[in-house]
Motif scaffolding. Structure first.
Motif, PDB file in Angstrom:
ATOM      1  N   UNK A 196       5.144 -16.746  19.840  1.00  0.00           N
ATOM      2  CA  UNK A 196       6.696 -16.792  20.501  1.00  0.00           C
ATOM      3  C   UNK A 196       7.360 -15.784  20.345  1.00  0.00           C
ATOM      4  N   UNK A 197       7.418 -15.168  18.851  1.00  0.00           N
ATOM      5  CA  UNK A 197       8.331 -14.375  18.593  1.00  0.00           C
ATOM      6  C   UNK A 197       7.741 -12.935  19.456  1.00  0.00           C
ATOM      7  N   UNK A 198       6.766 -12.579  19.477  1.00  0.00           N
ATOM      8  CA  UNK A 198       5.958 -11.610  19.789  1.00  0.00           C
ATOM      9  C   UNK A 198       6.431 -11.586  21.357  1.00  0.00           C
ATOM     10  N   UNK A 199       6.322 -12.431  22.049  1.00  0.00           N
ATOM     11  CA  UNK A 199       6.741 -12.462  23.551  1.00  0.00           C
ATOM     12  C   UNK A 199       8.200 -12.085  23.625  1.00  0.00           C
ATOM     13  N   UNK A 200       9.103 -12.132  22.620  1.00  0.00           N
ATOM     14  CA  UNK A 200      10.371 -11.778  22.931  1.00  0.00           C
ATOM     15  C   UNK A 200      10.998 -10.689  22.088  1.00  0.00           C
ATOM     16  N   UNK A 201      10.745 -10.574  20.914  1.00  0.00           N
ATOM     17  CA  UNK A 201      11.078  -9.695  19.914  1.00  0.00           C
ATOM     18  C   UNK A 201      10.945  -8.074  20.475  1.00  0.00           C
ATOM     19  N   UNK A 255       9.210  -9.870   9.023  1.00  0.00           N
ATOM     20  CA  UNK A 255       9.371 -10.989   8.266  1.00  0.00           C
ATOM     21  C   UNK A 255       8.506 -12.146   8.936  1.00  0.00           C
ATOM     22  N   UNK A 256       8.936 -12.276  10.011  1.00  0.00           N
ATOM     23  CA  UNK A 256       8.144 -13.692  10.840  1.00  0.00           C
ATOM     24  C   UNK A 256       6.739 -13.366  10.921  1.00  0.00           C
ATOM     25  N   UNK A 257       6.236 -12.186  11.472  1.00  0.00           N
ATOM     26  CA  UNK A 257       4.739 -11.932  11.736  1.00  0.00           C
ATOM     27  C   UNK A 257       4.146 -11.850  10.186  1.00  0.00           C
ATOM     28  N   UNK A 258       4.715 -11.411   9.198  1.00  0.00           N
ATOM     29  CA  UNK A 258       4.064 -11.398   7.637  1.00  0.00           C
ATOM     30  C   UNK A 258       3.924 -12.826   7.035  1.00  0.00           C
ATOM     31  N   UNK A 308      23.972 -19.451  25.693  1.00  0.00           N
ATOM     32  CA  UNK A 308      22.795 -19.470  25.687  1.00  0.00           C
ATOM     33  C   UNK A 308      22.017 -18.405  25.243  1.00  0.00           C
ATOM     34  N   UNK A 309      22.686 -17.272  24.969  1.00  0.00           N
ATOM     35  CA  UNK A 309      21.733 -16.139  24.645  1.00  0.00           C
ATOM     36  C   UNK A 309      21.793 -16.308  22.847  1.00  0.00           C
ATOM     37  N   UNK A 310      22.844 -17.029  22.352  1.00  0.00           N
ATOM     38  CA  UNK A 310      22.745 -17.092  20.976  1.00  0.00           C
ATOM     39  C   UNK A 310      21.714 -18.211  20.501  1.00  0.00           C
ATOM     40  N   UNK A 311      21.530 -19.300  21.458  1.00  0.00           N
ATOM     41  CA  UNK A 311      20.776 -20.442  20.979  1.00  0.00           C
ATOM     42  C   UNK A 311      19.419 -20.015  21.360  1.00  0.00           C
ATOM     43  N   UNK A 312      19.040 -19.216  22.349  1.00  0.00           N
ATOM     44  CA  UNK A 312      17.898 -18.909  22.837  1.00  0.00           C
ATOM     45  C   UNK A 312      17.228 -17.980  21.654  1.00  0.00           C
ATOM     46  N   UNK A 313      18.271 -16.916  20.991  1.00  0.00           N
ATOM     47  CA  UNK A 313      17.855 -16.243  20.132  1.00  0.00           C
ATOM     48  C   UNK A 313      17.379 -16.791  18.613  1.00  0.00           C
ATOM     49  N   UNK A 356      14.824 -16.565  15.169  1.00  0.00           N
ATOM     50  CA  UNK A 356      15.136 -17.094  14.058  1.00  0.00           C
ATOM     51  C   UNK A 356      14.244 -18.220  13.368  1.00  0.00           C
ATOM     52  N   UNK A 357      13.849 -19.140  13.937  1.00  0.00           N
ATOM     53  CA  UNK A 357      13.163 -20.314  13.858  1.00  0.00           C
ATOM     54  C   UNK A 357      11.720 -19.892  13.390  1.00  0.00           C
ATOM     55  N   UNK A 358      10.972 -19.210  14.068  1.00  0.00           N
ATOM     56  CA  UNK A 358       9.671 -18.792  13.707  1.00  0.00           C
ATOM     57  C   UNK A 358       9.738 -17.980  12.320  1.00  0.00           C
ATOM     58  N   UNK A 359      10.722 -17.129  12.090  1.00  0.00           N
ATOM     59  CA  UNK A 359      10.837 -16.581  10.699  1.00  0.00           C
ATOM     60  C   UNK A 359      11.268 -17.490   9.639  1.00  0.00           C
ATOM     61  N   UNK A 360      11.935 -18.816  10.005  1.00  0.00           N
ATOM     62  CA  UNK A 360      12.171 -19.665   8.990  1.00  0.00           C
ATOM     63  C   UNK A 360      11.090 -20.737   8.508  1.00  0.00           C
ATOM     64  N   UNK A 361      10.224 -20.722   9.618  1.00  0.00           N
ATOM     65  CA  UNK A 361       9.089 -22.076   9.309  1.00  0.00           C
ATOM     66  C   UNK A 361       8.320 -21.676   8.297  1.00  0.00           C
TER      67      UNK A 361
END
Length: 315
Positions: free
Chosen positions: A73-78, A37-40, A270-275, A280-285
């Motif tokens: 951002x998301x692709x560096x992590x997910x 969803x984030x990428x699309x 910190x895991x939850x906040x970093x996640x 999540x934020x890149x998906x919401x933007x």
């Protein structure tokens, strides 16, 4: 040589999101859907801005770069996080960790700068409308973005180099990615200087950004209250509210993660906040900036109507 081998391992081990087998499949499906969803969604925003002439404005030029950053951002992590959910051994090479930390820091810094510039753009548009076209020119916006990328690169190179000059006594990262707080926790040398540099750099970035955004929105709100037309107030609010929502989400989580005292640091917290701010934020933007923005919705409606009309015409 022995000391060097101890301080520079070939790889780190990641603890990942969870070690509960019952949660692995649901989390994998959930974050795979979130990533898609984030990428699309962000590609959709970039495509819409490129296709819609009415969106060829500085605000949407910055928004297109924000969408590009969210993809990076998301692709560096997910992807790595998703692979690790399916693997028993969650490992990342030193090179991979350096690259992930660099991209993570660069995108985070750039996003903070972009959100600040977008607030300034809204200030000029609302409070100085007659000067908007002479101030926010295409050339000025282009070099502004180039300058922000350069600042972000310098900052991320500085932070990454300082982090990997440390000696590490542990190879197990209590996180699902390479981030500054868990890496500093693994060091067997004094990290005071690193913590000070991290606090000063991020603190200055956040303080300067939040200050500019705050004064911009104080001026914008003051101008809105002076407007006699309710339609004008609604139009200004519809373009400013999405940005303000994005700013609140991003800077709120960043402040909590990097600028709280190390004594209150919690690995699981910190895991939850970093996640949240990295996935999540890149998906919401895209949805924040499209569903709550009248101009974006009208541009999307126009393009859809044009496509439908062209398809009917060919038949």
């Amino acid at each position: 040589m022995e000391a060097r081998n101890r301080t520079l391992p070939k790889e780190f081990s990641l603890l990942g999101l969870t070690d509960d087998p019952a949660l692995i499949a649901p989390l994998f499906i959930l974050f795979l859907v979130v990533y898609i969803i984030t990428v699309l969604g962000n590609i959709g925003i970039i495509t819409l801005i490129k296709m819609a002439p009415r969106l060829h404005k500085p605000m949407y030029f910055f928004l297109a770069h924000l969408s590009f950053l969210d993809i990076c951002y998301c692709s560096a992590i997910a992807p790595k996080m998703l692979v690790d959910l399916l693997c028993k051994t969650k490992r990342i090479s030193i090179t991979g960790c350096v690259v992930q930390l660099f991209v993570y820091c660069k995108c985070g810094t750039m996003e903070a700068l972009l959100l600040t510039v977008m607030a300034c753009d809204r200030y000029v548009a609302v409070c100085r409308p007659l000067s908007y076209t002479t101030i926010m020119t295409n050339t000025y916006c282009f070099w502004l973005v180039i300058g922000m990328y350069m600042i972000a690169i310098v900052h991320s190179v500085t932070e990454t180099c300082c982090t990997f000059r440390l000696s590490f006594c542990q190879w197990e990262i209590h996180h699902f990615c390479c981030d500054f707080p868990p890496l500093l926790k693994m060091s067997c040398t004094d990290t005071f200087i690193n913590e000070v540099i991290l606090f000063i750099c991020i603190g200055f970035l956040v303080f300067a950004s939040v200050s500019v955004i705050f004064f911009s929105y104080v001026s914008i709100i003051s101008t809105i209250f002076k407007m006699r037309s309710s339609e004008g107030r609604h139009r200004v609010f519809s373009t400013c509210a999405p940005h303000f929502t994005g700013v609140t989400l991003y800077f709120g989580t960043s402040l909590f993660t990097y600028l709280r005292p190390s004594s209150t640091y919690s690995l699981d917290q910190d895991k939850v906040v970093s996640l949240f701010y990295s996935v999540v934020i890149p998906m919401l933007n895209p949805w924040i900036y499209s569903l709550r923005n009248t101009e974006v919705k009208e541009a999307l409606r126009t393009i859809i109507q044009r496509k439908v009309t062209n398809r009917i015409g060919t038949h």
